[in-house]
Write an enzyme that holds these catalytic residues in place. Structure first.
Site, PDB file in Angstrom:
ATOM      1  N   ASP A  89      21.988  12.132  30.338  1.00 14.27           N
ATOM      2  CA  ASP A  89      20.676  12.786  30.266  1.00 14.27           C
ATOM      3  C   ASP A  89      20.863  14.206  30.792  1.00 14.27           C
ATOM      4  O   ASP A  89      21.928  14.536  31.345  1.00 14.27           O
ATOM      5  CB  ASP A  89      19.647  12.019  31.142  1.00 14.27           C
ATOM      6  CG  ASP A  89      18.198  12.273  30.740  1.00 14.27           C
ATOM      7  OD1 ASP A  89      17.738  13.425  30.887  1.00 14.27           O
ATOM      8  OD2 ASP A  89      17.524  11.338  30.278  1.00 14.27           O
ATOM      9  N   TYR A 138       4.726  15.479  17.195  1.00 10.17           N
ATOM     10  CA  TYR A 138       5.576  14.330  17.512  1.00 10.17           C
ATOM     11  C   TYR A 138       5.681  13.395  16.303  1.00 10.17           C
ATOM     12  O   TYR A 138       6.777  12.992  15.902  1.00 10.17           O
ATOM     13  CB  TYR A 138       4.961  13.598  18.714  1.00 10.17           C
ATOM     14  CG  TYR A 138       5.657  12.332  19.131  1.00 10.17           C
ATOM     15  CD1 TYR A 138       6.907  12.369  19.758  1.00 10.17           C
ATOM     16  CD2 TYR A 138       5.056  11.087  18.937  1.00 10.17           C
ATOM     17  CE1 TYR A 138       7.525  11.198  20.163  1.00 10.17           C
ATOM     18  CE2 TYR A 138       5.670   9.918  19.350  1.00 10.17           C
ATOM     19  CZ  TYR A 138       6.899   9.980  19.961  1.00 10.17           C
ATOM     20  OH  TYR A 138       7.521   8.822  20.366  1.00 10.17           O
TER      21      TYR A 138
END
Ligand code: NAD
Ligand code: SER
Length: 315
Positions: free
Chosen positions: A34, A142
């Site tokens: 990440d 999105y």
């Protein structure tokens, strides 16, 4: 030898997914990554690297170094946050997917998982029991990025043979990590507020029904899809995943069974319009037909477990 890379491992889904993958396939075979550090359990339980999914060279280096065979690509900006910065959301959601699909093609990785969402549907979609294939007119950045992503996944499978698999997750409810800025986050926040303050002000109206799922079910469906024989996966865009449908009022009634003092008020914000554009319930019979997975939790068992775990976490 299976070697799994999870990208976006510090987020809501990644935190649970990494722990379950390590349990099933061995800690040393699951590399979490990440741009920010994960929770302690993920950080200390196996390999973790800081990795920006937008940096192709760095992703290639990690894939080579750890001899990665499969990638779960979770990095994205969720619906609520994406509306605040559409250009950034488009860049992360689309470009990181291209990078992973290209690496999978070039290095012939065995499998890729990439999550889509109920956000691929829009105001013109059938609201109840939304079928696998329906009119799709997402009106959020999105949702547009997820629908475009689905099309590209199918394209890479058809054109280059990349074995990419995907689920259209409903809103996911979990206690390990916080939710990441989506429209369905109220169904996670409500538990923290119920335990801490006995009250919650909800950013969606009381009758806003949405499809939701407890994280344990979502992780099980994800790994089950990835472990299914290739021939059974007939949809390479993304499979509808149903979950349980409820609204904030119904969830608050369930929470009251565990906390009699709990009260809820409603103050809808910009996320109400996003929720109103999404399906209220999902028909996932195609998924069931193709590879036979079934969920375990209903609203009562999910609420019971969430309340107990959040109480433990906060005490
Ligand atoms: P999240 O926001 O909690 O986690 C996303 C993670 O990606 C974060 O830890 C973030 O730091 C990381 N990230 C962001 N940019 C990155 C980059 N450039 N490189 C590497 N990592 C980066 O989100 P989540 O809820 O865990 O969702 C994971 C995936 O599942 C997303 O694709 C999301 O769209 C999808 N999804 C989630 C839900 C849900 O309810 N949580 C529902 C449908 C689909
Ligand atoms: N839970 C996600 C969101 O609300 C849906 O993909 O953004």
């Amino acid at each position: 030898m299976k070697k799994i890379l999870v990208i976006g491992a510090s987020g809501q889904i990644g935190s649970d997914l990494v722990l379950e993958l390590r349990k099933r396939f061995g800690a040393e075979n699951v590399i979490a990554s990440d741009i920010r550090e994960p929770m302690k359990e993920v950080f200390e339980g196996g390999p973790f690297v800081i990795l920006d999914a937008l940096n192709k060279k760095d992703v290639e280096t990690v894939v080579d170094k750890y001899k990665i065979t499969e990638v779960y690509h979770l990095a994205a900006i969720l619906s609520g946050n994406a509306e605040k910065n559409p250009a950034k959301a488009w860049e992360i959601n689309m470009n990181s997917l291209f990078i992973i699909l290209d690496i999978a093609k070039e290095k012939q990785l065995s499998k890729i998982f990439w999550p889509s969402s109920i956000a691929v549907f829009g105001p013109g979609t059938k609201k109840q029991n939304t079928p696998q294939n329906d009119f799709m007119d997402p009106n959020t950045v999105y949702g547009i990025s997820k629908l475009a992503g689905e099309r590209w996944c199918e394209y890479y499978f058809n054109k280059y043979g990349v074995d990419v698999r995907s689920l259209r997750y409903p809103g996911l409810i979990s206690y390990k990590a916080e939710a990441g800025g989506g429209t369905t986050d109220y169904a996670v926040e409500i538990f923290y507020e119920a335990v801490k303050n006995n009250k919650y002000e909800c950013f969606l109206s009381e009758n806003t029904s949405l499809p939701m799922m407890y994280m344990e079910d979502a992780i099980d469906a994800t790994i089950s899809l990835m472990e299914t024989e290739k021939e059974k996966i007939k949809i390479r865009s993304s499979y509808n995943l149903g979950g349980i449908s409820f609204n904030p009022k119904q969830l608050s009634e369930e929470i009251k069974k565990h906390n009699h003092n709990f009260t809820i008020t409603y103050k809808p914000d910009f996320r109400q319009a996003i929720a109103d554009s999404w399906p209220q319930s999902i028909d996932d019979s195609v998924l069931f037909e193709h590879w036979g997975w079934k969920q375990k939790y209903n609203i009562a068992t999910m609420t019971e477990e969430m309340y107990k775990e959040i109480k433990k976490k906060l005490s």
